[in-house]
Every structure is written in structure tokens, then in C-alpha cells.
Motif scaffolding. Structure first.
Motif, short mmCIF file in Angstrom:
data_model
loop_
_atom_site.label_atom_id
_atom_site.label_comp_id
_atom_site.label_asym_id
_atom_site.label_seq_id
_atom_site.Cartn_x
_atom_site.Cartn_y
_atom_site.Cartn_z
N VAL A 1 8.28 8.62 -3.15
CA VAL A 1 8.95 7.69 -4.06
C VAL A 1 8.51 7.97 -5.49
O VAL A 1 9.33 8.07 -6.41
CB VAL A 1 8.64 6.22 -3.68
CG1 VAL A 1 9.18 5.26 -4.74
CG2 VAL A 1 9.20 5.90 -2.31
N LEU A 2 7.21 8.13 -5.69
CA LEU A 2 6.69 8.38 -7.04
C LEU A 2 7.12 9.75 -7.55
O LEU A 2 7.46 9.89 -8.73
CB LEU A 2 5.17 8.24 -7.07
CG LEU A 2 4.61 6.86 -6.68
CD1 LEU A 2 3.10 6.82 -6.88
CD2 LEU A 2 5.29 5.75 -7.45
N GLU B 1 -0.49 11.09 -6.23
CA GLU B 1 -0.87 10.87 -4.83
C GLU B 1 -1.80 9.67 -4.70
O GLU B 1 -1.64 8.84 -3.80
CB GLU B 1 -1.54 12.12 -4.24
CG GLU B 1 -0.64 13.33 -4.13
CD GLU B 1 0.35 13.25 -2.98
OE1 GLU B 1 0.18 12.41 -2.06
OE2 GLU B 1 1.33 14.03 -3.00
N GLN B 2 -2.77 9.56 -5.60
CA GLN B 2 -3.70 8.44 -5.55
C GLN B 2 -3.02 7.12 -5.91
O GLN B 2 -3.30 6.08 -5.30
CB GLN B 2 -4.88 8.69 -6.49
CG GLN B 2 -5.75 9.84 -6.04
CD GLN B 2 -6.81 10.15 -7.07
OE1 GLN B 2 -7.66 9.31 -7.34
NE2 GLN B 2 -6.74 11.34 -7.66
N LEU C 1 -0.87 1.78 -4.66
CA LEU C 1 0.32 0.93 -4.71
C LEU C 1 0.98 0.76 -3.34
O LEU C 1 1.99 0.07 -3.22
CB LEU C 1 1.33 1.52 -5.70
CG LEU C 1 0.85 1.61 -7.15
CD1 LEU C 1 1.87 2.33 -8.01
CD2 LEU C 1 0.53 0.23 -7.71
N LYS C 2 0.42 1.41 -2.32
CA LYS C 2 0.90 1.29 -0.95
C LYS C 2 2.38 1.65 -0.81
O LYS C 2 3.18 0.90 -0.25
CB LYS C 2 0.62 -0.10 -0.39
CG LYS C 2 -0.85 -0.41 -0.34
CD LYS C 2 -1.13 -1.79 0.17
CE LYS C 2 -2.64 -1.93 0.27
NZ LYS C 2 -3.13 -3.22 -0.02
N VAL C 3 2.72 2.83 -1.37
CA VAL C 3 4.07 3.36 -1.25
C VAL C 3 3.97 4.83 -0.85
O VAL C 3 2.94 5.48 -1.05
CB VAL C 3 4.89 3.24 -2.56
CG1 VAL C 3 5.11 1.79 -2.93
CG2 VAL C 3 4.25 4.00 -3.69
N ILE D 1 5.76 1.41 -11.36
CA ILE D 1 4.32 1.19 -11.26
C ILE D 1 3.97 -0.24 -11.65
O ILE D 1 3.23 -0.93 -10.95
CB ILE D 1 3.53 2.22 -12.13
CG1 ILE D 1 3.69 3.63 -11.54
CG2 ILE D 1 2.06 1.83 -12.23
CD1 ILE D 1 3.17 4.73 -12.44
N VAL D 2 4.52 -0.71 -12.77
CA VAL D 2 4.24 -2.07 -13.24
C VAL D 2 4.70 -3.08 -12.20
O VAL D 2 3.95 -3.99 -11.81
CB VAL D 2 4.95 -2.36 -14.59
CG1 VAL D 2 4.85 -3.83 -14.95
CG2 VAL D 2 4.37 -1.51 -15.69
N GLU D 3 5.94 -2.95 -11.74
CA GLU D 3 6.50 -3.91 -10.79
C GLU D 3 5.69 -3.94 -9.49
O GLU D 3 5.36 -5.01 -8.98
CB GLU D 3 7.95 -3.56 -10.50
CG GLU D 3 8.63 -4.58 -9.60
CD GLU D 3 10.09 -4.24 -9.38
OE1 GLU D 3 10.45 -3.92 -8.23
OE2 GLU D 3 10.87 -4.30 -10.36
N ARG D 4 5.39 -2.77 -8.97
CA ARG D 4 4.66 -2.70 -7.70
C ARG D 4 3.24 -3.24 -7.85
O ARG D 4 2.74 -3.96 -6.98
CB ARG D 4 4.65 -1.26 -7.18
CG ARG D 4 4.03 -1.10 -5.84
CD ARG D 4 4.85 -1.78 -4.77
NE ARG D 4 4.17 -1.58 -3.49
CZ ARG D 4 4.25 -2.42 -2.48
NH1 ARG D 4 5.01 -3.49 -2.56
NH2 ARG D 4 3.59 -2.17 -1.37
N ARG D 5 2.60 -2.91 -8.95
CA ARG D 5 1.25 -3.41 -9.21
C ARG D 5 1.25 -4.93 -9.21
O ARG D 5 0.40 -5.58 -8.60
CB ARG D 5 0.74 -2.84 -10.53
CG ARG D 5 -0.66 -3.29 -10.91
CD ARG D 5 -1.17 -2.59 -12.14
NE ARG D 5 -0.37 -2.80 -13.34
CZ ARG D 5 -0.39 -3.92 -14.06
NH1 ARG D 5 -1.12 -4.94 -13.71
NH2 ARG D 5 0.34 -4.01 -15.16
#
Length: 107
Positions: A67-68, A55-56, A61-63, A8-12
Motif C-alpha cells: 500500500v505504501l 517497510e518499517q 501503521l499495521k498496513v 500516513i497521517v490518517e492511519r497514524r
């Protein structure tokens, strides 16, 4: 392998999103935005998000949400134990996953 929080941190950061921008787009089941402390806890793997929040987050994060779910160590609702009809079906799914991972690792 990254944890859910690390991802989450990296993608953000890749998307140039501040924490405030993320929390403004993600709502709890009561309809209120999640809080900054809640996001920080998610990013440090101290809390587990609900399916609704996952889901949100995927959208923000446009993935792909899968994956999550994978990083959270959970299955999406549409892949619950009741949707798998046999041990053979389950094994075939995991074999297909392994084949794809191996295929992508080859130079």
C-alpha cells in the motif's frame, strides 16, 4: 486518491499514535530513529522515504507495505523490472489489478 503523506497521517490518527511513537519505531539505515521533522516532511509529501523506512512504517501503521509503495509511486524491490520476464507478464499483472479494483467497486 490520497497521497502517501495523507495516508500516513490518517492511519497514524486511526491507530491513536503520536508522531513521537512512530519515530521511536522507525530507523534510518544508520540505525538511528527518524526525526520528528522528517516524519512531518513525509506527512506533508516534502520528502520521499527509503524502501527501508517504508517497510518499517508499514509495520508501525499495521498496513501491507505494498500500500505504501503504491502511494509512493514505487515498486517493492521484489517486483523490480528484473523480476518481470516479459511484456505479457507485466500486462497480465496490471489486468489482474484492474479486475480486482473493478470487482470491489461493484455494489
Amino acid at each position: 486518491m490520497q497521497t502517501l503523506g495523507q495516508f500516513i497521517v490518517e492511519r497514524r490518527k486511526e491507530l491513536g499514535l503520536a508522531g513521537r511513537e512512530v519515530v521511536a519505531e522507525v530507523r534510518n539505515s544508520d540505525g538511528k530513529p527518524i526525526s520528528i521533522p522528517f516524519l512531518v516532511d513525509l506527512e506533508h509529501d516534502r520528502r520521499k522515504p527509503s524502501d527501508e523506512v517504508l517497510e518499517q512504517l508499514a509495520k508501525v501503521l499495521k498496513v501491507d507495505s505494498d500500500v505504501l509503495y503504491f502511494l509512493a509511486g514505487r515498486f517493492p524491490a521484489d517486483l523490480s523490472a528484473t523480476t518481470v520476464n516479459s511484456a505479457e507478464e507485466l500486462a497480465a499483472g496490471w489486468k489482474a489489478f484492474r479486475r480486482e479494483v473493478k470487482r470491489r467497486k461493484k455494489p
